[in-house]
Scaffold this motif. Structure first.
Motif, PDB file in Angstrom:
ATOM      1  N   GLY A  21       0.724  -1.217  -0.184  1.00 51.84           N
ATOM      2  CA  GLY A  21       0.124  -0.222   0.401  1.00 51.84           C
ATOM      3  C   GLY A  21       0.664   1.260   0.527  1.00 51.84           C
ATOM      4  O   GLY A  21       1.440   1.653  -0.655  1.00 51.84           O
TER       5      GLY A  21
ATOM      6  N   THR B  32      -5.589   0.373  -2.243  1.00 42.66           N
ATOM      7  CA  THR B  32      -4.940  -0.554  -1.749  1.00 42.66           C
ATOM      8  C   THR B  32      -5.686  -1.621  -1.066  1.00 42.66           C
ATOM      9  O   THR B  32      -6.100  -1.990  -1.143  1.00 42.66           O
TER      10      THR B  32
ATOM     11  N   PRO C  73      -1.346   5.122  -4.635  1.00 41.15           N
ATOM     12  CA  PRO C  73      -0.551   5.021  -3.471  1.00 41.15           C
ATOM     13  C   PRO C  73       0.839   5.746  -4.044  1.00 41.15           C
ATOM     14  O   PRO C  73       0.831   6.743  -2.705  1.00 41.15           O
TER      15      PRO C  73
END
Ligand SMILES: NC(=O)c1ccc[n+]([C@@H]2O[C@H](COP(=O)([O-])OP(=O)(O)OC[C@H]3O[C@@H](n4cnc5c(N)ncnc54)[C@H](O)[C@@H]3O)[C@@H](O)[C@H]2O)c1
Length: 253
Positions: free
Chosen positions: A16, A189, A221
């Protein structure tokens, strides 16, 4: 290569936003420390970065455990004798209003999302200060700025993260440490994918999350990582206590 010679610790960096930030700092020449409790995924990430010629250290750590955080910082100090940038990113999500949230869950969310950042700050600061200063970037959320329905523990943990940022900015300025905060909006994510997949109609749930913000999409991200790197950089050396929203316009409404 603006972070050549710098040591950067990123918590929750196996996947993430944290993973994107870890890679962004490594690409700018930093030695990066991957702090996460997910051993398998972290080892894979560390190995991939090493193969790419980056300097990386994985320290398995649960940020809510004081002894593990202390030992992680000791490990970094032993290896490099310095710690320049700390990104407090590790976090978990929980749905539920006050009546639906158990005390155990409330305490778990605050322990990881807020106390974890406090502990990492507490132990990193003396090492940073020894070397003339540093920068801390906290990853809060749009949920720390407004009350998002049905996620009280998460919202409160993120509002606390903004208060932690401001308090530490004021306290640590005299040590040459800047403390800033990024407030991401919903970003694509594993955390968000897991939340969406729990909905009876995941595609519709995702569309709803996109449609409630002016840019009508989720963040990626790398866009959040860019904001983290920006706040850590010396180009904005006058910024401390700053709270930067990167949320597709959600909190501008
Ligand atoms: N994705 C979003 O929409 C979004 C929006 C706003 C804020 N945030 C915040 O950004 C941060 C990163 O979110 P993400 O979406 O990349 O999450 P993610 O779930 O995809 O990744 C989080 C990482 O943190 C690690 N982690 C969790 N608990 C930990 C602990 N106790 N100790 C050490 N590591 C731990 C996990 O193993 C994982 O690698 C979180 O603080 C989250 O609250 C995310």
């Amino acid at each position: 290569m603006q972070f050549q010679g710098k040591v950067v610790v990123v918590t929750g960096a196996a996947v993430g936003i944290g993973h994107a930030a870890l890679r962004a700092f490594a690409a700018e020449g930093a030695a990066v420390v991957l702090v996460d409790r997910d051993k398998k995924q972290s080892e894979a990430v560390a190995q991939a970065l090493e193969t790419e010629g980056r300097e990386v250290l994985f320290v398995p750590t649960d940020v809510s455990h004081e002894a593990e955080v202390r030992s992680m910082v000791d490990h970094v100090a032993d290896r490099w004798g310095r710690l320049d940038i700390l990104v407090n990113n590790a976090g978990v999500y929980l749905q539920g209003d006050a009546t639906q949230t158990s005390l155990e869950d409330w305490e778990r969310i605050l322990a990881i999302n807020l106390t974890g950042a406090f502990l990492c700050t507490k132990y990193a600061v003396p090492v940073m200060a020894n070397h003339g200063g540093g920068v801390i970037v906290n990853v809060a959320s749009e949920a720390g700025l407004v009350g998002i329905k049905g996620q009280v523990a998460y919202n409160v943990s993120k509002a606390g993260m903004i208060a932690l940022t401001r308090s530490c900015a004021v306290d640590l300025a005299e040590k040459g440490i800047r403390v800033n905060c990024v407030c991401p909006g919903t970003t694509d994510t594993p955390l968000v994918r897991a939340a969406v997949s729990r909905d009876p109609d995941p595609a519709a749930a995702r569309r709803r999350l996109e449609a409630i913000r002016p840019l009508n999409r989720l963040g990626i991200p790398e866009e959040i990582a860019s904001a983290i790197v920006f706040l850590a950089g010396s180009d904005v050396g006058y910024a401390t206590g700053a709270v930067l929203s990167v949320d597709g316009g959600y909190t501008a409404q």
